[in-house]
Design a protein around this motif. Sequence first.
Motif, short mmCIF file in Angstrom:
data_model
loop_
_atom_site.label_atom_id
_atom_site.label_comp_id
_atom_site.label_asym_id
_atom_site.label_seq_id
_atom_site.Cartn_x
_atom_site.Cartn_y
_atom_site.Cartn_z
N ALA A 1 0.86 -1.20 0.00
CA ALA A 1 0.00 0.00 0.00
C ALA A 1 0.89 1.24 0.00
N GLY A 2 0.54 2.19 -0.87
CA GLY A 2 1.36 3.40 -0.98
C GLY A 2 2.31 3.31 -2.16
N GLN A 3 2.65 2.10 -2.56
CA GLN A 3 3.51 1.90 -3.73
C GLN A 3 2.61 1.86 -4.98
N PRO A 4 3.22 2.01 -6.19
CA PRO A 4 2.40 1.97 -7.41
C PRO A 4 1.60 0.68 -7.53
N HIS A 5 0.49 0.79 -8.25
CA HIS A 5 -0.36 -0.36 -8.50
C HIS A 5 0.26 -1.25 -9.59
N ALA A 6 -0.30 -2.46 -9.70
CA ALA A 6 0.23 -3.46 -10.63
C ALA A 6 0.37 -2.90 -12.06
N GLU A 7 -0.67 -2.18 -12.52
CA GLU A 7 -0.69 -1.69 -13.90
C GLU A 7 0.48 -0.74 -14.17
N THR B 1 -5.95 -8.54 -12.71
CA THR B 1 -6.77 -9.42 -11.86
C THR B 1 -7.89 -8.67 -11.16
N LEU B 2 -7.82 -7.34 -11.16
CA LEU B 2 -8.87 -6.51 -10.55
C LEU B 2 -9.10 -5.33 -11.49
N GLU B 3 -10.35 -4.88 -11.55
CA GLU B 3 -10.65 -3.71 -12.38
C GLU B 3 -9.66 -2.57 -12.07
N PRO B 4 -9.09 -1.94 -13.07
CA PRO B 4 -8.18 -0.81 -12.82
C PRO B 4 -8.90 0.31 -12.07
N CYS B 5 -8.18 0.93 -11.15
CA CYS B 5 -8.83 1.92 -10.28
C CYS B 5 -9.10 3.22 -11.03
N SER B 6 -10.08 3.97 -10.49
CA SER B 6 -10.54 5.20 -11.14
C SER B 6 -10.32 6.40 -10.24
N HIS B 7 -9.77 6.17 -9.04
CA HIS B 7 -9.74 7.22 -8.02
C HIS B 7 -8.31 7.66 -7.71
N TYR B 8 -8.21 8.85 -7.16
CA TYR B 8 -6.93 9.31 -6.62
C TYR B 8 -6.87 8.87 -5.17
N GLY B 9 -6.14 7.80 -4.88
CA GLY B 9 -5.94 7.36 -3.49
C GLY B 9 -4.54 7.74 -3.10
N ARG B 10 -3.77 6.73 -2.66
CA ARG B 10 -2.35 6.98 -2.40
C ARG B 10 -1.61 7.16 -3.72
N THR B 11 -2.25 6.69 -4.81
CA THR B 11 -1.63 6.78 -6.15
C THR B 11 -2.70 7.23 -7.15
N PRO B 12 -2.28 7.77 -8.33
CA PRO B 12 -3.29 8.21 -9.31
C PRO B 12 -3.98 7.04 -10.01
N VAL C 1 -14.67 -7.01 -11.06
CA VAL C 1 -14.89 -5.59 -10.77
C VAL C 1 -14.32 -5.30 -9.38
N ASP C 2 -13.78 -4.11 -9.17
CA ASP C 2 -13.26 -3.73 -7.85
C ASP C 2 -14.44 -3.42 -6.92
N PRO C 3 -14.60 -4.18 -5.80
CA PRO C 3 -15.73 -3.93 -4.90
C PRO C 3 -15.56 -2.65 -4.08
N ASN C 4 -14.41 -2.01 -4.16
CA ASN C 4 -14.22 -0.75 -3.43
C ASN C 4 -15.23 0.28 -3.96
N PRO C 5 -16.10 0.81 -3.09
CA PRO C 5 -17.13 1.76 -3.58
C PRO C 5 -16.52 2.97 -4.30
N LYS C 6 -15.25 3.26 -4.04
CA LYS C 6 -14.61 4.38 -4.75
C LYS C 6 -14.34 4.03 -6.21
N VAL C 7 -14.40 2.74 -6.54
CA VAL C 7 -14.11 2.31 -7.93
C VAL C 7 -15.41 1.71 -8.51
N ALA C 8 -15.74 0.47 -8.13
CA ALA C 8 -17.03 -0.17 -8.43
C ALA C 8 -17.56 0.08 -9.84
N GLY D 1 -10.30 -11.29 2.07
CA GLY D 1 -10.46 -10.30 3.13
C GLY D 1 -10.87 -8.95 2.59
N PHE D 2 -10.15 -8.47 1.60
CA PHE D 2 -10.43 -7.16 1.01
C PHE D 2 -11.87 -7.11 0.49
N ILE D 3 -12.27 -8.17 -0.22
CA ILE D 3 -13.60 -8.19 -0.83
C ILE D 3 -14.67 -8.20 0.26
C1 AOF Z 1 -5.56 -1.18 -9.18
N1 AOF Z 1 -4.39 -1.84 -9.23
O1 AOF Z 1 -2.69 -2.88 -8.24
C2 AOF Z 1 -4.46 -2.17 -6.88
C3 AOF Z 1 -5.74 -1.53 -6.86
O2 AOF Z 1 -4.55 3.82 -1.79
P1 AOF Z 1 -4.28 3.38 -3.18
O3 AOF Z 1 -4.09 4.51 -4.14
O4 AOF Z 1 -3.17 2.37 -3.27
O5 AOF Z 1 -5.61 2.66 -3.68
C4 AOF Z 1 -6.01 1.47 -3.08
C5 AOF Z 1 -7.28 1.00 -3.76
O6 AOF Z 1 -7.03 0.78 -5.15
C6 AOF Z 1 -7.74 -0.33 -3.21
O7 AOF Z 1 -8.66 -0.15 -2.14
C7 AOF Z 1 -8.41 -0.96 -4.43
O8 AOF Z 1 -9.70 -0.45 -4.62
C8 AOF Z 1 -7.52 -0.47 -5.56
N2 AOF Z 1 -6.41 -1.39 -5.71
N3 AOF Z 1 -6.25 -1.09 -8.03
O9 AOF Z 1 -6.00 -0.64 -10.19
C9 AOF Z 1 -3.80 -2.32 -8.13
N4 AOF Z 1 -3.88 -2.62 -5.75
#
Ligand code: AOF
Length: 373
Positions: free
Chosen positions: A49-55, A74-85, A104-111, A140-142
């Motif tokens: 967490a905090g490091q770049p995502h897989a993509e 393996t998970l829908e690419p994220c759409s939000h600005y979290g710890r990373t863009p 699909v990413d079950p995180n409501p910020k993505v979903a 666990g995450f899901i």
């Molecule tokens: C992706 N690729 O490799 C991961 C994703 O705090 P952040 O910015 O790291 O965001 C964490 C959220 O991003 C996490 O709760 C999940 O929804 C998604 N994780 N998404 O596109 C990744 N690890």
Amino acid sequence: MFSSLDHAMMQRAITLAKNGQFTTAPNPNVGCVIAHGEEIVGEGYHYQAGQPHAEVFALRAAGERARGATAYVTLEPCSHYGRTPPCAEALVKAGVGRVVCAMVDPNPKVAGRGVTILQQAGIEVQVGLLEADALALNKGFIQRMKTGRPFVQLKLAASLDGRTALANGKSQWITSAPARADVQCFRAKAGAILSTSATVLADDPSLNVRWADLGETVQQHYPEANLRQPVRVIIDSQNRVTPAHRLVSLPGKTLLARANADTQTWPEDVQQLEVATEATGQLDLVALMETLAAQDINHVWVEAGAGLAGGLLKAGLVDELIVYQAPKLMGSDSRGLIDLNGLTEMAEVPALAITDVRMVGPDIRITARINTT
Ligand code: AOF
Ligand code: ZN
């Protein structure tokens, strides 16, 4: 919809995702492969967490060759600005032609928003390839994202006749060193290790991950497996844990779940968590789990005595049992595994579905789910 090549590529992405299984908490494990047909041009996985995502790692490796390629994630690419863009935007910018995600990413910020961003940019998106494997990667995450509760694994260790200690309390050691190394691996993957003040008072345990005990396979394949210590959570409704107990001063965070906080001075890493109580004076275990989930704990590994094991089962909070049984017989005056007092009908007996059985050294390990059907 998916070719055998698609399957092979997603399988590779799932294998990559597993590289992060000891380190990504509270983030999910995610793997990504970028390919032109059979040729892989970039790979990556989420490490921490905090490091770049897989993509991002896969896109960096692919460089210009990402243009027109297929990205398997393996998970829908994220759409939000979290710890990373957002990864969805990074994939658009890199010019990939097609994205295949396992779920699909079950995180409501993505979903689903990640999929929408890609589609709006004219990228072909397909979802659902090897979904069951992707779900298993992040139980666990899901669960936390969908229910607001963590995934709870209850560890039990006993003789073949289901006994955990002699009548005089002696219990070291029932299971073998390989079984105890296996336990260390489960601890290292969990967000939290849950125990009770009764266990702390009786054994003064460390409840941490010890590199030396993780076993050779983990040490070789996951050199960073002990970089993260799970949070220790101790149910301590009577405020019996003191600053003198061993786990209080070990590296890593300790949460003392209590009815009322005390006013002692505790090390910075120790936090008192006030949890609602039931009429019995015991902590409300459902409230505790919801509080842990709110603190980003996806996955709880329980190591405690028969009392908490029974309490969690009765509260319907156990998702999976991990039972080690040693080839020993301790007799029926020895202590039992779970307090489920007052059962009078077989219909009240919790029914389990065994999902895995294997040998661990001389012992057996049984994995079981609560059978809700
Ligand atoms: C992706 N690729 O490799 C991961 C994703 O705090 P952040 O910015 O790291 O965001 C964490 C959220 O991003 C996490 O709760 C999940 O929804 C998604 N994780 N998404 O596109 C990744 N690890
Ligand atoms: Zn992302």
